[in-house]
Design a protein around this motif. Structure first.
Motif, PDB file in Angstrom:
ATOM      1  N   THR A 128      60.582  72.046-140.558  1.00 25.55           N
ATOM      2  CA  THR A 128      59.589  71.112-140.042  1.00 25.55           C
ATOM      3  C   THR A 128      60.051  69.699-140.373  1.00 25.55           C
ATOM      4  OG1 THR A 128      58.245  71.126-142.057  1.00 25.55           O
ATOM      5  CG2 THR A 128      57.653  72.713-140.345  1.00 25.55           C
ATOM      6  N   LEU A 129      59.627  68.766-139.555  1.00 28.42           N
ATOM      7  CA  LEU A 129      59.987  67.372-139.758  1.00 28.42           C
ATOM      8  C   LEU A 129      58.715  66.528-139.678  1.00 28.42           C
ATOM      9  CD1 LEU A 129      62.233  65.293-140.175  1.00 28.42           C
ATOM     10  CD2 LEU A 129      62.584  65.284-137.701  1.00 28.42           C
ATOM     11  N   PRO A 130      58.198  66.083-140.825  1.00 29.31           N
ATOM     12  CA  PRO A 130      56.999  65.229-140.813  1.00 29.31           C
ATOM     13  C   PRO A 130      57.289  63.909-140.095  1.00 29.31           C
ATOM     14  CG  PRO A 130      57.486  66.032-143.027  1.00 29.31           C
ATOM     15  CD  PRO A 130      58.664  66.365-142.156  1.00 29.31           C
ATOM     16  N   LEU A 131      56.329  63.417-139.325  1.00 22.30           N
ATOM     17  CA  LEU A 131      56.557  62.169-138.597  1.00 22.30           C
ATOM     18  C   LEU A 131      56.751  60.991-139.534  1.00 22.30           C
ATOM     19  CD1 LEU A 131      54.325  62.364-135.450  1.00 22.30           C
ATOM     20  CD2 LEU A 131      56.672  63.059-135.798  1.00 22.30           C
ATOM     21  N   ALA A 132      56.119  61.023-140.689  1.00 23.80           N
ATOM     22  CA  ALA A 132      56.309  59.941-141.655  1.00 23.80           C
ATOM     23  C   ALA A 132      57.771  59.859-142.091  1.00 23.80           C
ATOM     24  CB  ALA A 132      55.403  60.145-142.860  1.00 23.80           C
ATOM     25  N   VAL A 133      58.506  60.953-141.985  1.00 26.17           N
ATOM     26  CA  VAL A 133      59.933  61.000-142.338  1.00 26.17           C
ATOM     27  C   VAL A 133      60.796  60.810-141.091  1.00 26.17           C
ATOM     28  CG1 VAL A 133      61.772  62.497-143.217  1.00 26.17           C
ATOM     29  CG2 VAL A 133      59.528  62.486-144.326  1.00 26.17           C
ATOM     30  N   ALA A 134      60.397  61.426-139.989  1.00 22.03           N
ATOM     31  CA  ALA A 134      61.198  61.403-138.757  1.00 22.03           C
ATOM     32  C   ALA A 134      61.377  60.006-138.210  1.00 22.03           C
ATOM     33  CB  ALA A 134      60.548  62.288-137.691  1.00 22.03           C
ATOM     34  N   TRP A 135      60.325  59.194-138.353  1.00 18.36           N
ATOM     35  CA  TRP A 135      60.335  57.862-137.776  1.00 18.36           C
ATOM     36  C   TRP A 135      60.601  56.836-138.862  1.00 18.36           C
ATOM     37  CZ3 TRP A 135      55.382  58.623-134.410  1.00 18.36           C
ATOM     38  CH2 TRP A 135      55.699  59.487-133.355  1.00 18.36           C
ATOM     39  N   ASN A 136      61.793  56.283-138.859  1.00 14.59           N
ATOM     40  CA  ASN A 136      62.220  55.332-139.868  1.00 14.59           C
ATOM     41  C   ASN A 136      62.174  53.918-139.299  1.00 14.59           C
ATOM     42  OD1 ASN A 136      63.291  54.297-142.242  1.00 14.59           O
ATOM     43  ND2 ASN A 136      65.390  54.716-141.636  1.00 14.59           N
ATOM     44  N   GLY A 137      60.990  53.319-139.289  1.00 14.83           N
ATOM     45  CA  GLY A 137      60.851  51.948-138.817  1.00 14.83           C
ATOM     46  C   GLY A 137      60.481  51.803-137.359  1.00 14.83           C
ATOM     47  N   PHE A 138      60.334  52.923-136.653  1.00 13.11           N
ATOM     48  CA  PHE A 138      60.025  52.864-135.226  1.00 13.11           C
ATOM     49  C   PHE A 138      59.355  54.178-134.830  1.00 13.11           C
ATOM     50  CE2 PHE A 138      61.072  53.163-130.703  1.00 13.11           C
ATOM     51  CZ  PHE A 138      60.678  51.909-130.285  1.00 13.11           C
ATOM     52  N   PRO A 139      58.313  54.173-133.984  1.00  9.92           N
ATOM     53  CA  PRO A 139      57.602  55.402-133.626  1.00  9.92           C
ATOM     54  C   PRO A 139      58.293  56.213-132.529  1.00  9.92           C
ATOM     55  CG  PRO A 139      56.515  53.547-132.619  1.00  9.92           C
ATOM     56  CD  PRO A 139      57.625  52.988-133.472  1.00  9.92           C
ATOM     57  N   GLY A 140      59.498  56.604-132.809  1.00  5.50           N
ATOM     58  CA  GLY A 140      60.302  57.433-131.926  1.00  5.50           C
ATOM     59  C   GLY A 140      61.608  57.720-132.645  1.00  5.50           C
ATOM     60  N   ALA A 141      62.259  58.818-132.283  1.00  2.00           N
ATOM     61  CA  ALA A 141      63.499  59.176-132.967  1.00  2.00           C
ATOM     62  C   ALA A 141      64.423  59.953-132.047  1.00  2.00           C
ATOM     63  CB  ALA A 141      63.194  59.988-134.222  1.00  2.00           C
ATOM     64  N   LEU A 142      65.696  59.828-132.324  1.00  3.13           N
ATOM     65  CA  LEU A 142      66.742  60.546-131.615  1.00  3.13           C
ATOM     66  C   LEU A 142      67.712  61.092-132.666  1.00  3.13           C
ATOM     67  CD1 LEU A 142      68.116  61.350-128.981  1.00  3.13           C
ATOM     68  CD2 LEU A 142      69.160  59.081-128.906  1.00  3.13           C
ATOM     69  N   TRP A 143      67.415  62.296-133.161  1.00  2.08           N
ATOM     70  CA  TRP A 143      68.219  62.930-134.204  1.00  2.08           C
ATOM     71  C   TRP A 143      69.339  63.748-133.567  1.00  2.08           C
ATOM     72  CZ3 TRP A 143      67.642  62.044-139.319  1.00  2.08           C
ATOM     73  CH2 TRP A 143      66.455  61.426-139.735  1.00  2.08           C
ATOM     74  N   VAL A 144      70.552  63.636-134.104  1.00  2.00           N
ATOM     75  CA  VAL A 144      71.690  64.387-133.566  1.00  2.00           C
ATOM     76  C   VAL A 144      72.516  65.000-134.690  1.00  2.00           C
ATOM     77  CG1 VAL A 144      71.879  63.046-131.439  1.00  2.00           C
ATOM     78  CG2 VAL A 144      73.166  62.346-133.435  1.00  2.00           C
TER      79      VAL A 144
END
Length: 151
Positions: A128-144
């Motif tokens: 699982t990926l909490p949004l508080a962790v997934a989003w680092n300074g911006f409300p969106g993410a592109l993890w690769v």
């Protein structure tokens, strides 16, 4: 575009400034297209994997992945921010906003190290990926997944 290209090295503060200056959509589109060009086979031939948001604010999140073998790209986007109660012009970030909201990554298999292309963050990603962790300074993410894992 050259001015935007230098912003990745500036970290989360640069992302907040792009948002404040109305350039966030341009920045995100540019980063996503760069990744698509870099990893064209993943996006052309990779399997689409819908990812389920969980928690009290799940309705404010859309997430999916592209997977081709061990290569993975995860996209997490926020939506309907007005319903979150954040002030106009303020980014909805952190545990105070998102609480228990997370994205279920269990369909992607074992934990792995991944990098986030909007902020430059790198971390071990689990089931699982909490949004508080997934989003680092911006409300969106592109993890690769990093290229080293693909060898």
């Amino acid at each position: 575009m050259q001015a935007l290209a230098t912003r990745l090295n500036d970290g989360p503060q640069a992302l907040r400034e792009l948002f404040a200056n109305g350039l966030a959509k341009l920045w995100v589109t540019w980063r996503c297209l760069a990744l698509r060009r870099e990893r064209s086979t993943l996006f052309e031939q990779g399997e689409y994997v819908p990812l389920e948001p969980t928690g009290t604010k799940a309705a404010h999140v859309v997430a999916f992945a592209r997977r081709l073998g061990d290569e993975i790209a995860i996209v997490i986007a926020g939506r309907l921010f007005a319903g979150l109660g954040a002030a106009v012009g303020e980014l909805p970030l952190g545990a105070a906003v998102w609480g228990d909201t997370a994205v279920d990554l269990s369909p992607l298999g074992a934990p792995r190290s991944m990098s986030e292309r909007l902020s430059g963050a790198t971390r071990e990603i689990g089931a699982t990926l909490p949004l508080a962790v997934a989003w680092n300074g911006f409300p969106g993410a592109l993890w690769v997944s990093p290229r080293e894992e693909l060898r």
